[in-house]
Design a protein around this motif. Sequence first.
Motif, PDB file in Angstrom:
ATOM      1  N   UNK A 116      -4.113  -9.348  -3.891  1.00  0.00           N
ATOM      2  CA  UNK A 116      -3.601  -9.067  -2.543  1.00  0.00           C
ATOM      3  C   UNK A 116      -3.247 -10.358  -1.811  1.00  0.00           C
ATOM      4  N   UNK A 117      -4.071 -11.386  -2.056  1.00  0.00           N
ATOM      5  CA  UNK A 117      -3.806 -12.670  -1.398  1.00  0.00           C
ATOM      6  C   UNK A 117      -2.463 -13.253  -1.810  1.00  0.00           C
ATOM      7  N   UNK A 159      30.791  -5.470   1.566  1.00  0.00           N
ATOM      8  CA  UNK A 159      31.793  -4.870   0.676  1.00  0.00           C
ATOM      9  C   UNK A 159      31.222  -4.749  -0.739  1.00  0.00           C
ATOM     10  N   UNK A 160      30.510  -5.794  -1.145  1.00  0.00           N
ATOM     11  CA  UNK A 160      29.956  -5.815  -2.498  1.00  0.00           C
ATOM     12  C   UNK A 160      28.955  -4.700  -2.713  1.00  0.00           C
ATOM     13  N   UNK A 169       5.908 -11.313  -3.723  1.00  0.00           N
ATOM     14  CA  UNK A 169       6.976 -10.342  -3.390  1.00  0.00           C
ATOM     15  C   UNK A 169       8.186 -11.084  -2.802  1.00  0.00           C
ATOM     16  N   UNK A 228      -7.722 -10.491   4.118  1.00  0.00           N
ATOM     17  CA  UNK A 228      -7.167  -9.333   3.405  1.00  0.00           C
ATOM     18  C   UNK A 228      -6.335  -8.463   4.334  1.00  0.00           C
ATOM     19  N   UNK A 274       0.005 -11.549  -3.183  1.00  0.00           N
ATOM     20  CA  UNK A 274       1.105 -10.568  -3.192  1.00  0.00           C
ATOM     21  C   UNK A 274       2.248 -10.896  -2.228  1.00  0.00           C
ATOM     22  N   UNK A 275       1.974 -11.236  -0.949  1.00  0.00           N
ATOM     23  CA  UNK A 275       3.125 -11.496  -0.051  1.00  0.00           C
ATOM     24  C   UNK A 275       4.045 -12.594  -0.590  1.00  0.00           C
ATOM     25  N   UNK A 316       1.125  -8.114   6.172  1.00  0.00           N
ATOM     26  CA  UNK A 316       2.358  -8.759   5.695  1.00  0.00           C
ATOM     27  C   UNK A 316       3.108  -7.852   4.723  1.00  0.00           C
ATOM     28  N   UNK A 317       2.327  -7.253   3.798  1.00  0.00           N
ATOM     29  CA  UNK A 317       2.945  -6.362   2.807  1.00  0.00           C
ATOM     30  C   UNK A 317       3.603  -5.163   3.475  1.00  0.00           C
ATOM     31  N   UNK A 363      -3.023 -10.094   4.857  1.00  0.00           N
ATOM     32  CA  UNK A 363      -2.172  -9.920   3.681  1.00  0.00           C
ATOM     33  C   UNK A 363      -1.590  -8.519   3.642  1.00  0.00           C
ATOM     34  N   UNK A 381     -10.759  -7.680  -9.959  1.00  0.00           N
ATOM     35  CA  UNK A 381     -10.846  -7.958  -8.526  1.00  0.00           C
ATOM     36  C   UNK A 381      -9.473  -7.774  -7.878  1.00  0.00           C
ATOM     37  N   UNK A 420      32.202  -2.465  -5.287  1.00  0.00           N
ATOM     38  CA  UNK A 420      31.173  -2.460  -6.345  1.00  0.00           C
ATOM     39  C   UNK A 420      31.766  -2.458  -7.758  1.00  0.00           C
ATOM     40  N   UNK A 459      -8.808  -8.374  -4.577  1.00  0.00           N
ATOM     41  CA  UNK A 459      -8.554  -9.332  -3.493  1.00  0.00           C
ATOM     42  C   UNK A 459      -7.622 -10.488  -3.867  1.00  0.00           C
TER      43      UNK A 459
END
Lengths: 447, 301
Positions: free
Chosen positions: B27-28, A114-115, B34, A9, B30-31, A15-16, A12, B22, B60, B24
């Motif tokens: 969270x496991x 540029x975009x 994302x 955990x 999630x990386x 990482x986040x 993880x 839960x 743009x 956990x």
Amino acid sequence: MRKVKFVSLLLCFTLLVVAFTGCGNKDQEGGDVTTGDKDVEQGETTDQSDEKETESKEEKEEETTITYWQHSSQARDDMMKALAFEFMEQNEDIKVKMEFIPESDYSTKLISSLATDSAPDIMQVQSGMVKRLVKSDSIQPLDESVLSATDIENEFVPATVDALNVDGKYYGLPTDVQTIVMYWNKKLVAEEGLDAENGPKTWDELLDWAKKLTKHEGDTMIQSGWGTKGYAPEVEAIIAQYGGEMVDDEGNFVFADDPNAVEAIKFMVDAYKEHKVYDLEFMKNWAGFRQEKVAIMLGHPAMFGNLKLTAPNVDLGIGLIPAKDDKHTTIVTSWAYVLSSKANAEAGTKFIEYLGSEDVEKRWTEQTGELPARKALLQDEELTEDPQLEILLSSLDDSYVGHLQLPSTYEIWKNGYERLILTDDPIEDILQDIQQELNSEIAKDLE
Amino acid sequence: MASNPSQATNKSPQYKQPKKFQVAPYLFIAPAMIYLAAVTLIPAIMALPISFSDWSALSPKMDFVGLDNYRRLFKDPTFKHSLIVMAKFFISVPIVMAVGLIIALLLNNEYKGMTVFRVIYYSPVITSTVAAAILFDWFFQPTFGLFNSILNAIGLPSIGWVSDAKTAVMSVIIFRVWKNAGAAMLIYLAGLKDVPQSLIEAADIDGANGWQKFRYITFPLLRPANMYLAITGVIGVFMIFQETYMLQGPLKSTYTVVNYIYEKGFMSSEMGYASAASFLLFIVILIVTLLQYRLLEVDND
């Protein structure tokens, strides 16, 4: 088990956190990657007294920061770092932040910036991109109060700045100026009893030499006389010499409807197709030249320094491209320093003017071998002392701007030319197809 | 027969707890989620509105153009050409699988030093495609390249390889096989480890020869590996770009759909149009993948 779960955990979560931090504001990164920052910071550390520090802080508040991007090569990067530092010493109210990007990623990264409206203040772009960038309001003209259009017209070789002029305004200054010159392998040429010191002087002579220098064993080519495969500026050069027109006054391509241009292109195509002086299935032309399997090449002056490094075995002959009616007209391609539409025009133009100044261009030529764009330097005594550099510089005397300087137009030409030399379709039909495709492509740049 | 005590206790009412949320598990994953969302899902969804615009990507600014980009796409002969070229590369999928399987069968034993061979055969997978393509470009050189030297040494005539429009696709397929067979080998090795030894021994007792054991036992049991490799292989062909960009044949002979998208987006400044092509490709890949998964499900049933 609980311990393992806890550690997992924690990993993880880390990482986040890292992922979200990575998405943070770039401005908060402290500009570690920017050479200019480092240089300025080094300068600041020399300030000793509190008084000076206070003054420095006040100055910093008035300071204008300009960001600059260029595609990276060791020689150019080192040179640019030194130039930026000198510029900042002369202009204490301007800070230059530089970023050098590998050439393979440069175009993609620049377009992405540029975009997303996050382009640098000053960037290097291919000259052919200027019209397109003007039309999309991505760049702005140089500040007339710093560098006037009249000064540019008076002081620069026209072919080097023509592509940077849109509706009478200049949007940048040139860099990496290239013409087309001729290289030959003296040893191979001498073996055929040809004048190895002076090289061929006309296109007919070049073709004649190329035929003599091309050798086969059975059906297999073992030596090419001239590694010609229709590189766009080479063909544009011969079109100009034949009196042909690439584009009309509005900027539309018209070569396929111009008999002189068609005749010039046929000459090049016949050299490959009829006289078989080169074969795509033989070997890559420049690789062949380095290995002494291709006798003559047309190419950019930049190849001179490159060949000295990569092919010291080749006894190199160098000269202007062949002439028709004594005209050695060649084609200029270049990159340009341009100013983003959001940049501080005055500060940005000052830096661009500095990069295009006579002193800097001269040093640039001496250290990197690239051609200058200023007229005054073409006759510079120190530069012309070297006879080979003198030839390269003189190629700018009779030159026109290239019209195939967009990556997309270059690709269209390359693919079209492959049809010319590898298929039996009528040459006139193929040229019409190429012309139509090119006009569709540039329609988005024209009014 | 004694009942399984753990089953008995699980069935007892006191273990039926109310479902609790839960954190956990989320969270496991999630990386990974994302990352997938940021680099795959969101850009794919964003391509849809962009595909209805004339965005140049040089600023743009963009204007709505409706279905113009899609209409133009279906009429564009170059897009059709890129689809045809891409389709030719599907032949590389079974070849990669076959070569991977052969290598896996050869390496599926416990002789000393087998790990070294597995590493050697897998190493092309982790090699940079661009760097490897530059190397193969030299191997493919028609006059002095390695491959023609080998052909000439055994008395065969030279081939134009990438320099010849007729053989350019074949050359890129050879490169793809070299590059990807190691990954297939790894999947097959894992599959081979799952083949029950008891079945092989039973076949031995019945007097089956090597081919029969492979044909009737090993190969059918490798079906999940085959399906996985077929799906990922087909998706890989839809997305082929780096190798065809680096090993460009003449006359656009190796010009695939992603090459087309790249050219339109980054060279012709037509990001709206390129997005239409990308979105179309995304839909095609999605349909093909769903179809393949459906087949897999049927197979599992």
